[in-house]
Design a protein around this motif. Structure first.
Motif, short mmCIF file in Angstrom:
data_model
loop_
_atom_site.label_atom_id
_atom_site.label_comp_id
_atom_site.label_asym_id
_atom_site.label_seq_id
_atom_site.Cartn_x
_atom_site.Cartn_y
_atom_site.Cartn_z
N ALA A 158 0.76 -1.19 0.14
CA ALA A 158 -0.01 -0.05 -0.11
C ALA A 158 0.91 1.14 0.04
N GLN A 159 0.44 2.09 -0.87
CA GLN A 159 1.33 3.41 -1.07
C GLN A 159 0.36 4.79 -0.74
N PHE A 160 0.56 5.51 0.15
CA PHE A 160 -0.15 6.48 0.56
C PHE A 160 -0.07 7.66 -0.58
N THR A 161 -1.28 7.89 -1.04
CA THR A 161 -1.23 8.92 -2.37
C THR A 161 -2.25 9.68 -1.94
N TYR A 162 -2.04 10.63 -0.73
CA TYR A 162 -2.78 11.80 -0.32
C TYR A 162 -2.89 12.77 -1.39
N HIS A 163 -2.07 13.07 -2.47
CA HIS A 163 -2.08 14.21 -3.17
C HIS A 163 -2.91 13.74 -4.48
N SER A 164 -3.19 12.74 -4.95
CA SER A 164 -3.92 12.37 -5.90
C SER A 164 -4.52 10.78 -5.89
N ARG A 165 -5.95 10.71 -5.96
CA ARG A 165 -6.57 9.48 -5.83
C ARG A 165 -6.32 8.79 -7.11
N THR A 166 -5.97 9.33 -8.27
CA THR A 166 -5.87 8.63 -9.28
C THR A 166 -4.36 8.25 -9.92
N TYR A 167 -3.68 8.25 -8.79
CA TYR A 167 -2.20 8.06 -8.95
C TYR A 167 -1.51 6.67 -8.37
N TYR A 168 -0.74 5.99 -9.22
CA TYR A 168 0.14 5.09 -8.40
C TYR A 168 1.42 4.93 -8.82
N SER A 169 2.14 4.40 -7.91
CA SER A 169 3.58 4.30 -8.55
C SER A 169 4.05 2.83 -8.70
N ARG A 170 4.81 2.47 -9.68
CA ARG A 170 5.37 1.26 -9.94
C ARG A 170 6.69 0.94 -9.33
N ASP A 171 7.26 1.92 -8.67
CA ASP A 171 8.67 1.77 -7.59
C ASP A 171 8.30 1.17 -6.35
N PRO A 172 8.67 -0.06 -6.08
CA PRO A 172 8.36 -0.45 -4.62
C PRO A 172 9.10 0.06 -3.61
N ALA A 173 9.95 0.89 -3.62
CA ALA A 173 10.45 1.64 -2.74
C ALA A 173 9.65 2.86 -2.38
N THR A 174 8.71 3.18 -2.95
CA THR A 174 7.62 4.08 -2.36
C THR A 174 6.43 3.70 -1.83
N TYR A 175 6.36 2.28 -1.40
CA TYR A 175 5.22 1.58 -0.89
C TYR A 175 5.40 1.72 0.43
N ASP A 176 4.42 2.03 1.26
CA ASP A 176 4.49 2.28 2.71
C ASP A 176 4.39 0.90 3.55
#
Length: 128
Positions: free
Chosen positions: A98-116
């Motif tokens: 799970a990745q906290f994406t408070y800035h955009s509800r339509t965003y995801y990242s493919r970088d595993p390092a950004t997952y919380d």
């Protein structure tokens, strides 16, 4: 305490189907993008699929495109990975993150390092 718990893995014949679940506790998933990754011991982690927090944007790795479907039910605080037409090469431990994406509800990242947060993994074995 935040926990992600995967379930639904198991042994399936080639061509079969499984549905993996990723249930969250201690956090409300509707502010998080979800990623599914897979990794076998001694190998590099591989991206599988991603979904934005509102569910409108998704991504699939080429290896699973057309066979896997990612979804989420924010009311149940759970994400899913529906896997069809399974192949032997899909055998792996599958992890949700799970990745906290408070800035955009339509965003995801493919970088595993950004997952919380990460789950403990569930084994999927495809074999005849």
């Amino acid at each position: 305490q935040v926990q992600l718990v995967e379930s639904g893995g198991g042994l399936v014949h080639p061509g079969g189907s499984l549905r993996l679940s990723c249930a969250a506790s201690g956090v409300t998933l509707d502010s998080f993008a979800i990623g599914w990754f897979r990794q076998a011991p001694g190998t590099e982690r591989e991206e599988v699929s991603f979904i934005s927090s509102d569910g409108t944007n998704t991504y699939y790795a080429d290896s699973v495109k057309g066979r896997f479907t990612i979804s989420r039910d924010n009311a149940k605080n759970t994400a899913y990975l529906h896997m069809n037409s399974l192949k032997a090469e899909d055998t792996d431990v599958y992890y949700c993150a799970a990745q906290f994406t408070y800035h955009s509800r339509t965003y995801y990242s493919r970088d595993p390092a950004t997952y919380d947060y990460w789950g403990q993994g569930t084994q999927v074995t495809v074999s005849s």
